[in-house]
Design a protein around this motif. Structure first.
Motif, short mmCIF file in Angstrom:
data_model
loop_
_atom_site.label_atom_id
_atom_site.label_comp_id
_atom_site.label_asym_id
_atom_site.label_seq_id
_atom_site.Cartn_x
_atom_site.Cartn_y
_atom_site.Cartn_z
N UNK A 16 -42.44 -24.98 27.57
CA UNK A 16 -42.05 -26.33 27.97
C UNK A 16 -40.71 -26.71 27.39
N UNK A 17 -40.19 -27.84 27.89
CA UNK A 17 -38.99 -28.47 27.37
C UNK A 17 -39.36 -29.89 26.99
N UNK A 47 -44.08 -32.75 40.10
CA UNK A 47 -44.64 -33.86 39.30
C UNK A 47 -45.75 -33.41 38.36
N UNK A 48 -46.53 -32.41 38.76
CA UNK A 48 -47.63 -31.93 37.92
C UNK A 48 -47.15 -31.16 36.69
N UNK A 49 -45.85 -30.86 36.62
CA UNK A 49 -45.29 -30.15 35.48
C UNK A 49 -44.73 -31.09 34.43
N UNK A 50 -44.72 -32.40 34.71
CA UNK A 50 -44.13 -33.39 33.81
C UNK A 50 -45.24 -34.27 33.25
N UNK A 71 -43.25 -28.84 31.62
CA UNK A 71 -43.80 -27.49 31.53
C UNK A 71 -43.25 -26.59 32.63
N UNK A 72 -43.36 -25.28 32.42
CA UNK A 72 -42.91 -24.31 33.41
C UNK A 72 -43.83 -24.28 34.63
N UNK A 73 -45.10 -24.61 34.43
CA UNK A 73 -46.06 -24.67 35.54
C UNK A 73 -47.17 -25.65 35.18
#
Length: 103
Positions: A16-17, A47-50, A71-73
């Motif tokens: 993640x970042x 949107x599901x990665x944030x 996140x990356x996924x």
């Protein structure tokens, strides 16, 4: 709503970042989901990665500061984040786990 990224910090161990941002809004403080969608669009992510963790608006101001994890996924988000944070950000569990399909 305008979003400005203040700081991005890579966290490769958790895929993640970590992002700190400020936003300017015209009306009342926007909902967590609308901020999540706007931030995801700005970062060119789904949107599901944030996951929005903090939104702080000073009384009477049209500016908010926030902290999010990108996140990356979506699978990495589901693995790492706590259930209540996934519920707040409306990130649902996968439809039909592998274990449920085997049974």
């Amino acid at each position: 709503m305008e979003i400005e990224i203040i700081d991005e910090e890579e966290n490769p161990m958790l895929h993640r970042t970590d992002v700190r941002f400020t936003m300017t809004h015209d009306e009342a403080t926007p909902s967590r989901l609308s901020v999540r969608d706007s931030l995801a669009a700005k970062l060119d992510k789904d949107s599901d990665e944030v996951v929005i963790h903090e939104l702080d608006t000073k009384f009477g101001m049209r500016k908010s500061a926030g902290y999010a994890k990108v996140y990356e996924s979506p699978e990495f988000a589901r693995d790492v984040e706590q259930e209540y944070m996934l519920e707040r950000n409306k990130i649902t569990a996968e439809d039909g786990d592998a274990e449920a399909e085997e049974a």
